[in-house]
Design a protein around this motif. Structure first.
Motif, PDB file in Angstrom:
ATOM      1  N   ALA A 118      36.895  56.141  -3.707  1.00 13.70           N
ATOM      2  CA  ALA A 118      35.808  56.984  -3.217  1.00 13.70           C
ATOM      3  C   ALA A 118      36.094  58.464  -3.474  1.00 13.70           C
ATOM      4  CB  ALA A 118      35.598  56.739  -1.720  1.00 13.70           C
ATOM      5  N   ALA A 119      37.358  58.877  -3.302  1.00 14.83           N
ATOM      6  CA  ALA A 119      37.724  60.276  -3.562  1.00 14.83           C
ATOM      7  C   ALA A 119      37.532  60.624  -5.034  1.00 14.83           C
ATOM      8  CB  ALA A 119      39.171  60.520  -3.139  1.00 14.83           C
ATOM      9  N   SER A 120      37.822  59.675  -5.906  1.00 12.14           N
ATOM     10  CA  SER A 120      37.560  59.885  -7.325  1.00 12.14           C
ATOM     11  C   SER A 120      36.072  60.118  -7.553  1.00 12.14           C
ATOM     12  CB  SER A 120      38.040  58.672  -8.127  1.00 12.14           C
ATOM     13  OG  SER A 120      37.743  58.824  -9.497  1.00 12.14           O
ATOM     14  N   GLY A 121      35.250  59.336  -6.836  1.00 10.78           N
ATOM     15  CA  GLY A 121      33.809  59.547  -6.927  1.00 10.78           C
ATOM     16  C   GLY A 121      33.396  60.923  -6.453  1.00 10.78           C
ATOM     17  N   LYS A 122      33.971  61.376  -5.348  1.00 10.18           N
ATOM     18  CA  LYS A 122      33.597  62.691  -4.833  1.00 10.18           C
ATOM     19  C   LYS A 122      34.090  63.811  -5.742  1.00 10.18           C
ATOM     20  CE  LYS A 122      30.846  62.074  -1.592  1.00 10.18           C
ATOM     21  NZ  LYS A 122      30.428  60.829  -2.268  1.00 10.18           N
ATOM     22  N   LEU A 123      35.180  63.565  -6.473  1.00  9.05           N
ATOM     23  CA  LEU A 123      35.581  64.543  -7.483  1.00  9.05           C
ATOM     24  C   LEU A 123      34.481  64.668  -8.534  1.00  9.05           C
ATOM     25  CD1 LEU A 123      37.739  66.434  -8.657  1.00  9.05           C
ATOM     26  CD2 LEU A 123      38.728  64.447  -9.831  1.00  9.05           C
ATOM     27  N   GLY A 124      33.895  63.537  -8.908  1.00 10.21           N
ATOM     28  CA  GLY A 124      32.752  63.577  -9.815  1.00 10.21           C
ATOM     29  C   GLY A 124      31.566  64.304  -9.205  1.00 10.21           C
ATOM     30  N   ALA A 125      31.352  64.094  -7.899  1.00  5.76           N
ATOM     31  CA  ALA A 125      30.251  64.785  -7.220  1.00  5.76           C
ATOM     32  C   ALA A 125      30.476  66.291  -7.199  1.00  5.76           C
ATOM     33  CB  ALA A 125      30.108  64.261  -5.796  1.00  5.76           C
ATOM     34  N   ILE A 126      31.723  66.708  -7.034  1.00  6.58           N
ATOM     35  CA  ILE A 126      32.038  68.146  -7.052  1.00  6.58           C
ATOM     36  C   ILE A 126      31.743  68.732  -8.427  1.00  6.58           C
ATOM     37  CG2 ILE A 126      33.930  69.810  -6.931  1.00  6.58           C
ATOM     38  CD1 ILE A 126      35.166  67.962  -4.754  1.00  6.58           C
ATOM     39  N   ILE A 127      32.143  68.010  -9.476  1.00  5.83           N
ATOM     40  CA  ILE A 127      31.844  68.472 -10.834  1.00  5.83           C
ATOM     41  C   ILE A 127      30.333  68.572 -11.027  1.00  5.83           C
ATOM     42  CG2 ILE A 127      31.946  67.825 -13.283  1.00  5.83           C
ATOM     43  CD1 ILE A 127      34.709  66.604 -12.694  1.00  5.83           C
TER      44      ILE A 127
END
Length: 567
Positions: free
Chosen positions: A479-488
């Motif tokens: 999920a944190a990997s996903g939120k890194l994508g959301a930040i980008i």
């Protein structure tokens, strides 16, 4: 009122034996090897018919996700209003807007908090137990949601700084809800309908997005009708009434209400049997808790619990070679697919109001007053949520245990790629007069296949394929990997989606690559997500212990785990 999960849905308690459970589960030859090691309490959960406690768990976990989505997405409804209130420039032909750095901070700070919370609470959920940590995240969300609306300061910098502070900690609490909600639901569910139950929890995200738009419509309409104001072009100062400052605060604070209402019931849920038995190694408590939930008599089997827990195949840690051999590619697959999906998903949500402006759905800002602009943006986002976002989630609920996670994820990524290319290639056609509705329909289909696709499955699968002692941690990492994508997506596309002509870019922003080229980039992300899906195993119809190999010998476990794609 929702009944406590401890309350049974059957009027009388019945005895259940290991042989009876084995008979229920039997008939599937591939499961026979694991049955000798499977705990009775876990078998009882796997073969249980759909009961009231399943729906209770969905509501309790789902209301947390409703709040998560509401709080994360409602900020995009009020950023234009914040710009008008706190960054008005006298004599400017256009209303005030948030400077690029401020806009990026307001939109992105909650995602930074969410990423941190996913990692921290995911790890803590495996150390302290799902239930104990679950209450912490909910209270943090309630408190910080209210505090966000009470942001204070003598000037714009003070208000925005306070808002960003509380939204970071709001995101931190939201982050914990991701791994815990998914893990709890997966560990409570039976294996036949587990995917639908986890998907139903996640589907509340769509309801939360829709609710954010509806609340903004109601609040902005009420204030707009009570406090009349001219358009900005006629009266730049008078177009933003002083009472508009209450509007964004009420919208942000409303998200605390559903979470607060479910706190009591969340605390009444018993710890999951899989954590109690396989991690805490307390067979007596696991059997007692599930006897009350399932209304059956279940044996303790303490010796078998210790035998499973002490087996060499269950001794490896997250940073071990054995984990890398068994689950390394799986974690890479769940993390990369969620990362690539969220770049596309969150960037669309954050700049869709600008797309609506570009195609004429939302008039130019100068032709509206501040509250009218909030109303128009909220209405446009609500239409997209109602037509494209919400239906996709529930299609997943209905079909995931029929066609499987792998098929839905491949289909979703493929269709998102096709529809984004369909938007990007003839983009100039879509933005000319008379073609706007076609653009919105295509745009809605990309959201439909995101939600009837990887946005749902990337949440579900990490809660099914990892061992119980690492399940919450691995889901948190994914999920944190996903939120890194959301930040980008939220930071990067604020700049990238700007017009290529510097004169036409938003105030304070440099020229970007434009919406059309941004859509091409997002299509590329979706195509990569499709390819990485082949690293993720299919878990339809299989027990959690079968997927993780916790009941198997070393050779058997390796054989199960290496079956990445169904044949």
């Amino acid at each position: 009122m929702v009944a406590s999960p401890r309350l049974a849905c059957s009027p009388s308690r019945r005895s259940i034996s290991s042989s009876a459970i084995s008979h229920q589960v039997g008939g599937e030859e591939e499961n026979k090897g694991s049955m000798s090691q499977q705990l009775q309490v876990l078998n009882a959960l796997d073969v249980a018919k759909t009961q009231w406690y399943h729906f209770t768990a969905i509501v309790i976990a789902g209301m947390g996700f409703f709040t998560d989505a509401y709080d994360l997405f409602c900020i995009s409804l009020v950023t234009k209003l914040l710009g008008r209130i706190y960054y008005h420039v006298d004599g400017s032909p256009t209303p005030g807007s948030l400077p690029p750095q401020v806009s990026a901070a307001v939109n992105g700070v909650a995602f930074v908090g969410t990423l941190s919370g996913q990692l921290f609470f995911g790890w803590l959920g495996d150390k302290m137990g799902r239930k104990r940590v679950y209450g912490m995240t909910l209270m943090l969300m309630v408190i910080c949601s209210i505090a966000s609306g009470l942001s204070f300061g003598h000037d714009s910098k003070g208000v925005v700084a306070t808002l960003c502070f509380f939204r970071f900690w709001l995101g931190f609490g939201i982050g914990g809800d991701y791994p815990l909600s998914a893990t709890i639901m997966s560990e409570y569910a039976n294996k036949k309908t587990r995917g639908a139950f986890i998907a139903a929890v996640f589907a509340m995200q769509g309801v939360g997005i829709l609710a954010g738009g509806m609340v903004a419509i109601v609040i902005s309409s009420a204030f707009k009708n009570r406090f009349q104001a001219p358009p900005y072009a006629i009266d730049p100062v008078g177009s933003t009434v002083p009472q508009a400052d209450y509007v964004w605060r009420i919208i942000l604070m409303f998200g605390s209400l559903p979470a607060a209402l479910t706190y009591y019931w969340r605390m009444k849920m018993p710890e999951t049997a899989r954590y109690t038995a396989l991690v805490a190694q307390n067979a007596k408590l696991a059997a007692s808790d599930m006897s009350k939930v399932l209304q059956v008599e279940i044996e303790e089997e303490q010796s078998k619990v210790e035998q499973i827990a002490n087996a060499p195949s269950n001794a490896f840690g997250l940073f071990s070679r054995e984990f890398l051999r068994r689950h390394g590619l799986h974690l890479l697959g769940t993390a990369t697919t969620w990362f690539l999906l969220d770049i596309a998903f969150y960037s669309q949500n954050l700049f869709q109001k600008d797309i609506f402006s570009a195609i004429g759905w939302i008039p130019k800002a100068a032709t509206m007053n501040a509250l009218e602009e909030v109303f128009r943006i909220a209405r446009a986002q609500s239409i997209i949520a109602l037509c494209g976002t919400v239906p996709g989630y529930w299609f997943t609920v209905g079909l995931i245990d029929i066609i499987g996670r792998f098929t839905i994820q491949i289909l979703g990524f493929a269709m998102m790629t096709i529809f984004m290319l369909g938007l990007a290639i003839p983009y100039h056609h879509w933005t000319t007069s008379g073609h706007q509705i076609g653009f919105v329909v295509m745009y809605a289909f990309t959201f439909f296949f995101a939600n009837f696709g990887p946005n749902s499955t990337t949440f579900i699968v990490p809660a099914e394929i990892f061992p119980a002692r690492l399940r919450s941690t691995c889901h948190g990492i994914s999920a944190a990997s996903g939120k890194l994508g959301a930040i980008i997506g939220s930071f990067g596309f604020l700049y990238l989606a700007q017009n290529q002509n510097p004169a036409k870019a938003d105030h304070g922003y440099p020229a970007g690559i434009g919406v059309r080229n941004s859509l091409f980039l997002l299509a590329g992300c979706n195509l990569l997500g499709l390819l990485f899906t082949f690293l993720v195993p299919e878990s339809k119809g299989r027990s959690l212990e079968e997927m993780s190999g916790e009941n198997e010998g070393d050779e058997q476990a390796a054989g199960v785990l290496n079956r990445t794609v169904p044949v």
